[in-house]
Design a protein around this motif. Structure first.
Motif, mmCIF file in Angstrom:
data_model
loop_
_atom_site.group_PDB
_atom_site.id
_atom_site.type_symbol
_atom_site.label_atom_id
_atom_site.label_comp_id
_atom_site.label_asym_id
_atom_site.label_seq_id
_atom_site.Cartn_x
_atom_site.Cartn_y
_atom_site.Cartn_z
ATOM 1 N N LYS A 17 0.841 -1.187 0.000
ATOM 2 C CA LYS A 17 0.000 0.000 0.000
ATOM 3 C C LYS A 17 0.879 1.240 0.000
ATOM 4 O O LYS A 17 1.831 1.342 0.790
ATOM 5 N N LEU A 36 -2.097 -4.966 -4.573
ATOM 6 C CA LEU A 36 -1.396 -3.696 -4.734
ATOM 7 C C LEU A 36 -2.396 -2.569 -4.570
ATOM 8 O O LEU A 36 -3.331 -2.443 -5.359
ATOM 9 N N GLN A 37 -2.212 -1.754 -3.565
ATOM 10 C CA GLN A 37 -3.120 -0.649 -3.289
ATOM 11 C C GLN A 37 -2.371 0.674 -3.443
ATOM 12 O O GLN A 37 -1.462 0.976 -2.668
ATOM 13 N N ASP A 38 -2.734 1.424 -4.493
ATOM 14 C CA ASP A 38 -2.079 2.707 -4.768
ATOM 15 C C ASP A 38 -0.566 2.541 -4.890
ATOM 16 O O ASP A 38 0.215 3.314 -4.313
ATOM 17 N N VAL A 39 -0.152 1.522 -5.641
ATOM 18 C CA VAL A 39 1.267 1.271 -5.886
ATOM 19 C C VAL A 39 1.655 1.880 -7.232
ATOM 20 O O VAL A 39 0.917 1.764 -8.216
ATOM 21 N N SER A 40 2.805 2.538 -7.297
ATOM 22 C CA SER A 40 3.248 3.199 -8.518
ATOM 23 C C SER A 40 4.564 2.624 -9.017
ATOM 24 O O SER A 40 5.502 2.436 -8.239
ATOM 25 N N GLY A 56 -5.379 -5.219 -7.870
ATOM 26 C CA GLY A 56 -4.382 -4.269 -8.355
ATOM 27 C C GLY A 56 -5.005 -2.952 -8.748
ATOM 28 O O GLY A 56 -4.496 -2.253 -9.618
ATOM 29 N N ASN A 58 -6.089 0.790 -9.186
ATOM 30 C CA ASN A 58 -5.401 2.074 -9.063
ATOM 31 C C ASN A 58 -3.882 1.929 -9.004
ATOM 32 O O ASN A 58 -3.186 2.735 -8.385
ATOM 33 N N THR A 59 -3.349 0.894 -9.666
ATOM 34 C CA THR A 59 -1.900 0.757 -9.798
ATOM 35 C C THR A 59 -1.432 1.635 -10.957
ATOM 36 O O THR A 59 -2.091 1.721 -11.993
ATOM 37 N N HIS A 60 -0.281 2.269 -10.798
ATOM 38 C CA HIS A 60 0.231 3.192 -11.810
ATOM 39 C C HIS A 60 1.503 2.629 -12.443
ATOM 40 O O HIS A 60 2.447 2.274 -11.747
ATOM 41 N N LEU A 76 -8.029 -5.058 -12.038
ATOM 42 C CA LEU A 76 -7.130 -3.968 -12.403
ATOM 43 C C LEU A 76 -7.904 -2.693 -12.734
ATOM 44 O O LEU A 76 -7.461 -1.887 -13.549
ATOM 45 N N CYS A 79 -6.526 1.368 -13.365
ATOM 46 C CA CYS A 79 -5.059 1.409 -13.418
ATOM 47 C C CYS A 79 -4.604 2.414 -14.469
ATOM 48 O O CYS A 79 -5.287 2.662 -15.453
#
Length: 218
Positions: A17, A36-40, A56, A58-60, A76, A79
């Motif tokens: 996170k 994956l929570q708010d992972v960039s 996953g 809001n993964t960037h 996803l 994303c």
């Protein structure tokens, strides 16, 4: 994590996170049942990776490069792949990708076959050998996209925006194009066999040498 190298790493049943990877390289990476929570992943390179099961949202992957990566049975939604380069990437199995952003991305040999992409943004994306067969693209934005010989057979393009797109020699056979906007699009030598139409906008489109057979009204 900045300017790090990760090789042959496996993450199993892990939750991340608010994690940022920047200018990192990954090879032979396995994310199994990982959330994956708010992972960039910013300006990262991922080669030969597997993302299997788990969440996953809001993964960037902004401005990153993904090559030979497989996403299997993951959520996803929303994303961000803006300005990302995807090469030999497949989204497979039970995957939801609603509201994803691929604006200005470069897609080469990517499969979205049967995937839920409702409301996703592909505006100004450059594509080659991308498979959208049977995908759900309802209310998605593909305006000003460059995709010669596009593969949209059986896709749901209800209320989708494709205005100004270069889609010459594309296949829309058995696709649902009700309320789709093809205005000013280049559809030269495209095929619309057995497609479902209704309130479809072709204003200003180039339809020279295109094939229309067995159209079904809504």
């Amino acid at each position: 994590f900045s300017q790090c190298s990760f090789h042959a790493n496996q993450l199993l049943d892990v939750t991340m996170k608010d994690v940022v990877f920047e200018h990192c390289t990954f090879s032979e990476l396995f994310f199994i049942e990982t959330d994956l929570q708010d992972v960039s992943f910013r300006n990262c390179k991922v080669a030969k990776g597997v993302f299997m099961q788990g969440q996953g949202c809001n993964t960037h992957f902004t401005e990153s490069e993904l090559e030979k990566v497989i996403f299997v049975d993951r959520v996803l939604d929303e994303c961000d792949f803006q300005a990302t380069k995807l090469t030999n990437v497949a989204f497979m199995g039970d995957i939801s990708m609603r509201g994803c952003n691929f604006e200005q991305a470069t897609l080469d040999t990517v499969s979205y076959k049967g995937i839920n992409l409702r409301g996703s943004n592909f505006q100004q994306t450059t594509m080659a050998n991308v498979l959208f067969a049977d995908a759900d693209l309802e209310s998605s934005n593909l305006s000003y996209t460059s995709y010669v010989r596009g593969q949209f057979g059986g896709a749901r393009l209800f209320n989708a925006k494709l205005n100004g797109a270069n889609l010459m020699e594309s296949c829309f056979d058995q696709a649902n194009i009700q309320r789709a906007d093809f205005s000013n699009a280049n559809l030269y030598f495209s095929s619309f066999i057995d497609s479902t139409v209704g309130n479809t906008n072709f204003f200003g489109a180039n339809l020279d040498n295109s094939m229309f057979e067995g159209w079904q009204p809504e």
